[in-house]
Each structure stands twice: as C-alpha cells, then as structure tokens.
Enzyme design. Structure first.
Site, PDB file in Angstrom:
ATOM      1  N   ASP A  11      46.164  38.612  42.844  1.00 17.06           N
ATOM      2  CA  ASP A  11      45.162  37.903  42.356  1.00 17.06           C
ATOM      3  C   ASP A  11      46.057  37.377  42.886  1.00 17.06           C
ATOM      4  O   ASP A  11      47.107  36.683  42.178  1.00 17.06           O
ATOM      5  CB  ASP A  11      44.527  38.795  41.151  1.00 17.06           C
ATOM      6  N   LEU A  12      44.651  35.650  42.832  1.00 19.90           N
ATOM      7  CA  LEU A  12      45.320  34.476  42.534  1.00 19.90           C
ATOM      8  C   LEU A  12      44.845  33.544  41.415  1.00 19.90           C
ATOM      9  O   LEU A  12      45.602  33.696  41.219  1.00 19.90           O
ATOM     10  CB  LEU A  12      44.974  33.667  44.192  1.00 19.90           C
ATOM     11  N   ASP A  13      44.026  33.012  40.989  1.00 22.62           N
ATOM     12  CA  ASP A  13      43.575  31.987  40.202  1.00 22.62           C
ATOM     13  C   ASP A  13      43.993  33.272  38.656  1.00 22.62           C
ATOM     14  O   ASP A  13      43.603  34.388  39.212  1.00 22.62           O
ATOM     15  CB  ASP A  13      41.764  32.103  39.981  1.00 22.62           C
ATOM     16  N   THR A  45      41.389  38.559  46.614  1.00 26.52           N
ATOM     17  CA  THR A  45      40.658  37.053  46.214  1.00 26.52           C
ATOM     18  C   THR A  45      39.448  37.235  45.607  1.00 26.52           C
ATOM     19  O   THR A  45      39.070  36.888  46.986  1.00 26.52           O
ATOM     20  CB  THR A  45      41.487  35.917  45.962  1.00 26.52           C
ATOM     21  N   GLY A  46      38.629  36.380  44.907  1.00 26.51           N
ATOM     22  CA  GLY A  46      37.172  35.911  45.322  1.00 26.51           C
ATOM     23  C   GLY A  46      37.272  35.199  46.084  1.00 26.51           C
ATOM     24  O   GLY A  46      35.718  34.242  46.373  1.00 26.51           O
ATOM     25  N   LYS A 197      37.263  44.462  44.980  1.00 28.08           N
ATOM     26  CA  LYS A 197      38.667  44.500  46.391  1.00 28.08           C
ATOM     27  C   LYS A 197      39.606  45.158  45.969  1.00 28.08           C
ATOM     28  O   LYS A 197      40.255  45.678  46.977  1.00 28.08           O
ATOM     29  CB  LYS A 197      39.532  43.695  44.795  1.00 28.08           C
ATOM     30  N   ASP A 220      43.384  39.588  36.134  1.00 20.74           N
ATOM     31  CA  ASP A 220      43.007  39.300  34.651  1.00 20.74           C
ATOM     32  C   ASP A 220      41.692  39.798  34.828  1.00 20.74           C
ATOM     33  O   ASP A 220      41.328  39.181  33.568  1.00 20.74           O
ATOM     34  CB  ASP A 220      43.660  37.915  34.803  1.00 20.74           C
ATOM     35  N   ASN A 223      36.889  40.739  38.082  1.00 19.04           N
ATOM     36  CA  ASN A 223      36.527  41.150  39.869  1.00 19.04           C
ATOM     37  C   ASN A 223      37.699  42.242  40.273  1.00 19.04           C
ATOM     38  O   ASN A 223      37.864  42.298  40.801  1.00 19.04           O
ATOM     39  CB  ASN A 223      36.211  40.021  40.438  1.00 19.04           C
TER      40      ASN A 223
END
Length: 269
Positions: A11-13, A45-46, A197, A220, A223
C-alpha cells in the site's frame, strides 16, 4: 520463508510512504533487492494511477498496478496485459448524490479514471486531487457526470458520516461497497460491490503464477483488510488501525521506521 518467488504487495499512504509522502532510501533498497532476487513488487493503493505512478517509477517496478482499491488494474509497461476497470453504475451514483445532499456534506467527488468531477468548488480538495494533472470540472454532478465513475468520495461533517454510511448499507448494499477514510478526513469512499485490493492482487498473482502462500502484503487501513487476509503473509504496519493488526499475521514497525524494509530484511532477503 523459503526463497522461491514471492509477490510483495505494498500500500502507499501510511505504508510504503513516510508521513511526508516520500519513499525512504532503506525501503527503496529493500524492494529493489527483492526484485533483484527474482521477487515481484506491486503497488496496491486506493489512489488513482496518476497519483501513484511516480512511486512505481522511483522504485523501478515492472509489474501491473492496482489502483482505486482494485477498481482499476492495468500494466503501465504492457498494453497487451489487459485493463480491468470495474466502475460504479451512473444511475446508482446519481441516486446516492441526491440523498447525500440531504445531509451536512462539504463536497462530493467522482473520479472517472483520470477525470475528477467536483460537486462544489473546493480549494483544499482541488489541491489534493489536482495531483498528476487530471482534467477537473465543477458543477452539479447529477448533470455533468456522463460516464460510470471509478469511485465516488463524499466529504461530510464528522457526525453525518455514519448516517450516510447507514443509508448506503441499507439501500445499496448489493451494488456498492464503502469505507471511511482515516482522520482528519471525514470522507466516505464508494466503489463497486465486491471490489477490493485482494481482487486486483489476485489478478497479478495469477499472471505471475505465484501461489497465495507466497504473497506478502503490507497495509495500514481498512481498505487493506481483504488484501491482508488474502495474502499468505499479511503484514500490518506499526501505525496500522487496531482492526487490521488483528487480521494480520505479523506486525512490523511503522511507516516512519521503514517497516517494510525491516520485515523484508529479516524474513526474505
């Protein structure tokens, strides 16, 4: 873990990115080392593609990418791979907009791939969503929206968020899924039902012929639930929400402490 081929999903953020939205040198080095050893690294990612591609390039990935929480999956370097786009139905979205207007909403946004439509003009959100230079338009979404959107965001006052979510669950449960963004944003994110995801990740794993047991996924937020449960090894960041930590196999350090690198160096590389 044995050193056969793994798929590493990040995931990114709040996961790969530090709080100031950077990829640390140590995280980058660990992911590049994993790729050198023959593992595949994929972003899940979202975010839309335009707001995640620079990290894909920075790490030097060569895989498909999972955007909009699985509603859009494609391969930036291989057009023949196919494009999976699972948008929301425009009719349902218009109905949701109409009902949302009865609540204390600040704004509603619809994203159609890289076009962003705002219900109301909003400098703060324009800043955030203007990232990667999308085409942006403001106006009554019931009028200006002509295509099925990839995702819809409702930005509401804190005490209205749960009421809106209750309506969405009661009226549209069969056709849409919705999540709540992390504080300080009181945002409800809506995607087509059954999209998450893990759905996107499965497409990528199947493509590389990597069994679920060899998938390592880092996340984290809520999602990331399905992806963490789907992966053979679901890793929650130290800064993850408690509900994700409960679902994970392992908890690593936080996104500010190179949690991804910390785990990979110890367990895979």
């Amino acid at each position: 873990m044995t050193n056969n081929k793994h798929l590493i999903a990040v995931d990114l953020d709040g996961t790969l990115l530090s709080d100031d939205k950077k990829v640390s040198q140590r995280n980058k080095a660990a992911l590049q080392e994993a790729m050198k050893q023959g593992h595949e690294v994929v972003i899940a990612t979202g975010r839309p593609f335009r707001a995640s591609y620079m990290y894909y390039q920075e790490v030097g990935m060569t895989t498909p990418i999972v955007n909009f929480n699985g509603a859009f999956v494609h391969h930036p370097q291989n057009d023949n791979w196919g494009t999976f786009h699972e948008p929301l139905s425009l009719d349902v979205v218009k109905e949701v907009i109409q009902v949302s207007e009865k609540y204390q909403i600040h704004n509603i946004l619809a994203e159609v791939m890289d076009d962003v439509y705002f219900h109301f003009h909003d400098e703060k959100l324009l800043d955030i969503f203007g990232f990667g230079n999308p085409r942006m338009e403001t106006g009554d979404l019931k009028q200006i929206l002509k295509k099925d959107p990839t995702s819809v965001l409702i930005h509401a006052s804190e005490d209205e968020v749960e009421k809106i979510r209750k309506y969405l669950s009661e009226v549209h449960a069969e056709v849409i899924d919705h999540r709540r963004w992390a504080a300080p944003w009181h945002v409800i994110e809506i995607v087509r039902s059954g999209i998450n995801k893990a759905v996107g990740l499965k497409k990528v794993a199947d493509y590389y012929n990597i069994p679920t047991s060899n998938i390592i996924a880092f996340g984290d937020e809520d999602n990331d639930f399905e992806m963490i449960e789907f992966a053979g090894v679901g890793v929650a960041m130290g800064n993850a929400i408690p509900q994700l930590k409960e679902r994970a196999n392992v908890i690593t350090k936080t996104n500010e402490e190179n949690g991804i690198a910390h785990f990979l160096e110890k367990n895979l590389l």
